[in-house]
Design a protein around this motif. Sequence first.
Motif, PDB file in Angstrom:
ATOM      1  N   ILE A  95     -51.241  16.226  77.909  1.00 47.04           N
ATOM      2  CA  ILE A  95     -52.068  15.628  76.863  1.00 47.04           C
ATOM      3  C   ILE A  95     -51.897  16.377  75.547  1.00 47.04           C
ATOM      4  CG2 ILE A  95     -54.429  15.207  76.110  1.00 47.04           C
ATOM      5  CD1 ILE A  95     -55.122  14.702  79.044  1.00 47.04           C
ATOM      6  N   VAL A  96     -52.067  17.680  75.617  1.00 45.66           N
ATOM      7  CA  VAL A  96     -52.005  18.465  74.380  1.00 45.66           C
ATOM      8  C   VAL A  96     -50.632  18.335  73.744  1.00 45.66           C
ATOM      9  CG1 VAL A  96     -52.030  20.798  73.452  1.00 45.66           C
ATOM     10  CG2 VAL A  96     -53.841  20.049  74.997  1.00 45.66           C
ATOM     11  N   LEU A 113     -56.315  31.567  83.044  1.00 49.13           N
ATOM     12  CA  LEU A 113     -57.672  31.663  83.569  1.00 49.13           C
ATOM     13  C   LEU A 113     -57.796  30.884  84.873  1.00 49.13           C
ATOM     14  CD1 LEU A 113     -60.223  33.021  82.616  1.00 49.13           C
ATOM     15  CD2 LEU A 113     -60.949  30.861  81.642  1.00 49.13           C
ATOM     16  N   TYR A 114     -57.271  29.665  84.877  1.00 51.23           N
ATOM     17  CA  TYR A 114     -57.342  28.862  86.104  1.00 51.23           C
ATOM     18  C   TYR A 114     -56.562  29.525  87.229  1.00 51.23           C
ATOM     19  CZ  TYR A 114     -59.624  24.891  83.937  1.00 51.23           C
ATOM     20  OH  TYR A 114     -60.524  24.082  83.338  1.00 51.23           O
ATOM     21  N   LEU A 151     -55.881  28.981  79.093  1.00 54.50           N
ATOM     22  CA  LEU A 151     -56.479  28.160  80.149  1.00 54.50           C
ATOM     23  C   LEU A 151     -55.727  28.311  81.461  1.00 54.50           C
ATOM     24  CD1 LEU A 151     -57.357  24.629  78.789  1.00 54.50           C
ATOM     25  CD2 LEU A 151     -58.860  26.322  79.790  1.00 54.50           C
ATOM     26  N   LEU A 205     -53.593  26.793  75.605  1.00 50.49           N
ATOM     27  CA  LEU A 205     -53.113  26.339  76.910  1.00 50.49           C
ATOM     28  C   LEU A 205     -52.740  27.514  77.803  1.00 50.49           C
ATOM     29  CD1 LEU A 205     -50.952  23.263  75.961  1.00 50.49           C
ATOM     30  CD2 LEU A 205     -53.058  23.275  77.264  1.00 50.49           C
ATOM     31  N   ASP A 213     -53.822  22.976  94.183  1.00 50.80           N
ATOM     32  CA  ASP A 213     -53.151  21.737  93.792  1.00 50.80           C
ATOM     33  C   ASP A 213     -53.896  21.052  92.653  1.00 50.80           C
ATOM     34  OD1 ASP A 213     -51.401  22.289  95.746  1.00 50.80           O
ATOM     35  OD2 ASP A 213     -52.048  20.712  97.129  1.00 50.80           O
ATOM     36  N   MET A 214     -55.230  21.008  92.802  1.00 52.30           N
ATOM     37  CA  MET A 214     -56.062  20.378  91.781  1.00 52.30           C
ATOM     38  C   MET A 214     -55.883  21.079  90.446  1.00 52.30           C
ATOM     39  SD  MET A 214     -57.832  17.821  92.848  1.00 52.30           S
ATOM     40  CE  MET A 214     -58.903  17.111  94.057  1.00 52.30           C
ATOM     41  N   PHE A 264     -54.422  19.723  87.059  1.00 48.74           N
ATOM     42  CA  PHE A 264     -55.220  19.814  85.841  1.00 48.74           C
ATOM     43  C   PHE A 264     -54.444  20.503  84.728  1.00 48.74           C
ATOM     44  CE2 PHE A 264     -58.337  21.512  82.978  1.00 48.74           C
ATOM     45  CZ  PHE A 264     -59.161  20.424  82.814  1.00 48.74           C
ATOM     46  N   SER A 269     -53.356  18.870  81.249  1.00 45.28           N
ATOM     47  CA  SER A 269     -53.733  19.446  79.958  1.00 45.28           C
ATOM     48  C   SER A 269     -52.491  19.619  79.099  1.00 45.28           C
ATOM     49  CB  SER A 269     -54.398  20.807  80.139  1.00 45.28           C
ATOM     50  OG  SER A 269     -55.544  20.672  80.903  1.00 45.28           O
ATOM     51  N   GLU A 320     -55.933  23.036  98.410  1.00 49.65           N
ATOM     52  CA  GLU A 320     -56.345  21.823  97.700  1.00 49.65           C
ATOM     53  C   GLU A 320     -56.776  22.193  96.284  1.00 49.65           C
ATOM     54  OE1 GLU A 320     -59.662  18.335  97.706  1.00 49.65           O
ATOM     55  OE2 GLU A 320     -60.061  20.280  98.589  1.00 49.65           O
TER      56      GLU A 320
END
Lengths: 409, 406, 223, 244
Positions: free
Chosen positions: A274-275, A40-41, A37, A34, A262-263, A267, A271, A259
Motif C-alpha cells: 500500500i505505502v 516491531l512486528y 513497523l 515501514l 503468517d498474519m 500484514f 503495508s 499462524e
Amino acid sequence: MYKIAFDLAWKSLIRRKTRTLMVIMMIALSLSGLLFLQGLYDGMVSHMINTSIRSDSGEISLYAKQYRLEKTIDYHIDDPRAIKAYLHQSKEIDAYAIRLSGEGLVATAHKSLGATLKGVRLEDERRFGDFDTFLFQGKFDFGPKKQEALIGFKLAEKLKVTTGNRLVFTAQDASGEINAISFRISGIIKSGNLAVDEGSVFVSIETMEQFLALPNSATQIALRIKDKSQVNSIQSMLQKKFSTLDVLRWDELYPLLIEMRDMMDIFNWLSYAIVFAVAALGIFGVILMSILERMREFSIMMAIGTPYKNIRYQVISEAFIMAIAGYIIGAILGLGFLVYTASSGIDLRYYQAGLESFGLNAILYADIRYHYFFQAFASVFFATSLSILWPLHVLKKIKPIEIIQGKML
Amino acid sequence: MLYSLAIKNILASKSRTLTIFLLSMFATAFFIVYVAFTNGSHEQMIKSSVEIYTGYAHINAKGYQEESDYDHLIEDAGQIETFLNQKPFVSNFSPRFETYALLSQKEKTVGSMITGIIPSRESSFSHLKSSLVKGSYLEDNDTRAIYIGSDLAKRLSIDVGDEIAMISSSLDYSTAADLFKVKGIFKTGLFDFDSSSAFVNKTYLDSVMMSENKASYFVVSFIDNKAADHYVETLNNDLPQNYEALSWKTLLFDLVQLIQVDSLFGYISISVFFVVIFFVIMIFNYVNIYARVRQIGLLRALGFTPKDIRVLLFNELLIIALLSVSFGAIVGAVITYYLEIYPITISGLAETYKEYGIISDTIPTHFDTFTIIWNALSIFILNISSMFYPIYKINKLSVTEAMRYV
Amino acid sequence: MKLTHISKIFFPNSLKEVKALVDINLTFEDGEFTTLSGESGSGKTTLLNIIGGLERPTSGSVFIDELELTALSDKQMADYRLRHIGFVFQAYNLISVLTVRENIGFIMKLLRYDEAKINKRIDELSGILQIEDILDKLPGQISGGQQQRVAVARAVASRPKLILADEPTANLDSKNGERLMKMLRSLNEKEHVTVIFASHDRYVLEQSKRIIVLEDGAVIEDR
Amino acid sequence: MRYLLSFIIILSSFLYGSEADDIIKAVEDNLRGDFMYAKMRMIVTGQRGERTIEMESWSQGDTKSFIKILYPKKDRGITFLKLDTQMWQYVPKIERTIKIPPSMMLQSWMGSDFTNDDMVKESSMIKDYNARLISKTASSATIELLPKPNAAVVWGKIIVDVDISNKVPTKEIYYDDQMQKVRIMTFSNIQRHGSHNLPMIMELKPLDAEKKKNSTKIIFEKVNYDTPIDASYFSKNALKRYSN
C-alpha cells in the motif's frame, strides 16, 4: 554520453531543490516508518516464538506417543538414558533438556489452582534456553535440598504468593496414588510463554521422579538444534531413530505462533504494498509533471540532435537519484528507530493486560534483520521503475517540433 | 472572478488536474477500505468472543465477578426478568445458571462448567445453536439432554446418544447428581470453551440443582449493541442496589486491550500511509503550481496581489481536493459496502485455522458511514494542509522571477 | 543543398486537409544567409523544419551534398542534426538547469569534444556574441535577448554546415533583434556558416542576402 | 471419621522426647484407635443459612475409611470411600461410582468448610510438624506446631490448646504462610468412650473475609472405638453395597 545525461539529471534535481527534497523526504519517511513497523512486528512475533522455544519446546521435542493427546504421566518416556547418550554425542544438537511434568493442584492456605509441575535440571535449562534470564524475582535455584521451586508470575499473582512462600502441590503418581509435596518459592518466572507463566511450577527433576514414583523417566525431551535450517531433516532422522516416540517441531507444538507469524507477514507485505503503491504514485506524479513541464526543453534538446536514449537516461537518473537518496536517508532513519527500539523498547505498559494475555511483554522490542534493508531497497527500486514507465512512454511519443511550435502547450 | 478563473485553470491543464484528482481519490478510497478491513477484523474478534457466548452485557449480583459461587447468585430471577422487560432498549435477554460439576463416563471423570440455559431464548443471541456439529441443539422442554463442547466430548470419549453422569452441588450443598444423554456436540472454535463447557435446559437443571428462579447472571443484548456502554450505564442506575450490569468491555477486558493494541499498531501503519499521501499531494500541488509559474508571474504583472494569487490557487486546489475526496469517499464506500455484502473469500481459511476460532473463510469488512466520513475528512484535511507550503513558496517569487522562470 | 519536389500535406484525405507545401524545388549554396519569408501559414516554418530534418515531407527529397536526408531513419536524422545542423528557435531555447557556458558547450559535449577545445570555442563565441559576462548564469537569470544570443552561440559552436533559425527575433524588441542579426551576420561572414531563417521580421529581411517568399505553400519570389 | 480427627490433631512420635512432643504424643495415642465407628451430625452454616447432614463413618487406622450419608433424604445413601490418598463417591440416584479427580480435591466436601482434600489427607502428615511448648498450666498446655521444611502442608503454623488430663485438644488456630489466621477449630463436650476420650463437638470457623458467616460444626452422636470393623467396608464394592 551517459555522463552528460547524468550530469543533466543531477543539475535538474539540484535546481528544483524543493521538490527533489520533498520526494526524497517522502521516500525516506515512509521507508523508515515501514522499517520500524516491520522490525516491531517481527520483534513481537520472534519474541513469542523465541520464548516458546527457549522456555519449552526447543526446535524439536520428543514425547512418548499419546502424551500430547492425553497429557498424563501414563505416557512417559521410560529410561531416557539411551536417548540422552545419543543426544550427547550428536553434533547437530546444541543442547537438550529432559523434563518430567505432571498435572495437579497447587495450593496455599487460601487457594488452590490447577497447574503443571515440571521437573527440570536448572543447569540444563540454562544451557538450553538461558532460562535464568526469565527470572523476574528471587533466585534461580532449587535450594540445597531441592525443596524450592520456581513459579510462573501469573500463577503466583493468582495464588497471591511471592518468593519465600510455601506451596503444596498435589498430584497423582504413577501408581494412581494422590501425593502431596511442598515447596518454597525461590523465584518467579516471567517468560512470555503463557503456558509457563500461567500454569507452571518448576522443581528439580530428581524430586519430581520421586514424587511421581517414576525414577529415571521423562515426559518431554526438548532439543536445541545448531543449524536452524536443518530442523526438518533432523526431525525425520530422529523420528526414524526413535520410532516409538513422537518427534515434533516447535511449530507443530505451537501452531498459533506460526499462524501469527503468517498474519504478520501478510500484514507487513500489505503495508509495504500500500505505502509503496502510493509512494510510486508520488514518484510517478513528480516525474510525469517534471516531464510535462519540461516538454519544450526536451523537445529542443531532441531538435538539436540529442538522442532519445540520452534523455531517457536523464529521466531514469533523476528518478533513481531521488529514490536512492530517499532510500539511504530512510534506511538510516529506520535503522536509528530500530536500534533504539531494539535496545530501549517501546513502553506500552498502559496496554499491559492485553499484551500479556497475548504472551507479550508490555515493553516491545524490535528485531533488526538484514533482509529488511534489501527488501526495502527492492521495494523502492520496483516502485521507482514502475513509476517512470509511463512518463518515459509519454516522452517517447512526443513530436518535438509540434511542442516547440506550441501545439501541445 | 477568482473562482471562475480557478475553474478555467483546472480545466486548462487537464492532465495535471487529472493526476492530482486521481491520486487524492485513490488515497481516499484506499484509506477507507483499509480502515474498513481493520475495523472488520476487530469486529470479527469481538463477534467471535462476544457473540459466540459471552454476550454484550451481563447482569449479576455484586461480587459475582470476583467469587462466582452460590453466595453471589441472582436470588430472584423473576425480578430481574420483570426489570429487563420494562427496558425498551433491551432487545433480548436470558438467564444462565453456571455451575462447576463433574462429568463422568466410565473411567473418565472431568471437571467442567455446566450451564443451564433457556434454549430458545439463547439461540437468538449466542452462537451456541449454530455451532452445532453433531446431533441436535437443545429444546425448551428437554430434560436429561446435554449439549456438550467438542473437545470436552473428546476428553470424555463420548458421542451423541451416549449417557454421562453429572455430579455437582445443588444450591443447598446437597449432592446434585443426574444422568444425561448427549443430545448434541458443538464447536465454537474457542478451545477453552469447547473443552470445558456443557449445556442443559435450565428448567430441568434447576430441578436438579434446586436453583428455580435463580440465575448466575442474565445475558443482555440491546437494540443497538454499539451503544452497549451507554445502556449498561442506564441499567446500572436503575438496578436494585445489590446488582450490577457489566458491558462486554469489562467482561472481556483482555480482548478489549488487545484490540486497542492492534488499533495502535494500525494507527502507526496509517500514519506512515498518511505521511506518504501528505507528501505526494504536496509534491503534486507544488509541481502543479510551479508548472504555471510564468502564468502566475503574468497575473502578478497584470496587477494581481499575492493575496489574490493565494486565493486563486487555494480555490483551484480546494476544488480538486473537494471533488477528489468526495469521489474517493464514494468509491471507497461502494467497495467497502460491496465487500461487506460479498466479502473476499479465501477457501480453506476456516478449515486451516478452525482450531483458533476462525469460523469463516471470509475476510471481514466493516461498512460504517461515520467512519467513512471521518476517513474522507482526514484525507481532505491532509489535502488542505499540503497546499500551504507550495502556495507560500510561489508567492515568495518576485514578479520578474516568476515571469522569467523556466 | 537541394530540395526536390517537396510537398507537405497535413491531415491528408480528411476534411481538415491542409496543403502546407506544394512541389518546392530549391537549391542553397554554402555560406548563404537566406530568409524564408511569407505570411503566417504560408509554409515557411514547415519548410525550415523539413530542411532541418525535424519533419518529413509528404513527398519529395532533401539532399545535402550527396546525402539524401529524407531517406534517413529518425535516429540517423537526429544524429545528423546533432553533427551538421544548428537550431535557433523563437524563444526558450536553452536548457534551464544548465549555465550559459554549459548550454553553449552542450552539443560539443554530446559530440565528445575535449574540454579544452570546448572552452576555447566558448571563449571565442562569447566574445563575438558579447555574452562573456553571463557565462556562469542560468537561463532564468538573463534577458530574452541574451538567451537568444546564447542559443545562437550553442547553434554555431560545433561549426555545423547549416544554421536554421525560426523567428529568432520574434520575442525580442527591435534593438535586441537588430543586435542578434548583426551578430549572426558577422558569424556568417567569419565562419562561413550557412544560415537560413524563417521570418517575416523586417529587420531580418533587411539583413538577408537572399529572400525566398512563400505563399500558400509555394515559392512566389526568390531574390 | 477417624481421619477427620487425625487431620485436626497432630502427632509426632519421632521427635526426641521434649515435653511438647510428649503432650502431642499423648493426645495422638488417646485419639488413635485401630477401629472407629461413629454416627454424627454436621451442621453447615453459610450465606444461605443452615443445613444439617447426618452420617455414619467406619474407619480403620489412618488410611481407610468409609462414610455413608443418612440425612437429608435427598442425599441418603451417598457413600464415600477413602483408601490411602484416593477417594471415590457413589451416588445411588444415578447408580454411579466416581473417582474424585485431583482437580476436585480442594472443592468443598458436601458444602462444608472442609475440602475433599481435608477428608483424604493422611494423618501421617502429623510427622510434618515440629512441636514447641509455649505455655503450660497443671491442666492445660499451649503448643506451637511449625511445619518441617519438607512437609507438604499449606499451613504456616498451628497453635494448639491441649487439655492435658483428658489428652484432647480444645482449640486449634491455623495460620497461613504469612502467619495470618486462616481458621479456628474448637473442641468441646469431652466424653469417655472405652479407653479413649473424645470431644463430641468440633467446630470449624474460616476467617477469610468473604466467609465470615460460615462455620461447620460436627457433633458426634455415637462413637465406638473398640469393635473391629469388617474389611468389606474398605473396598470399592462397599460403595454400592452399603449404600442402602
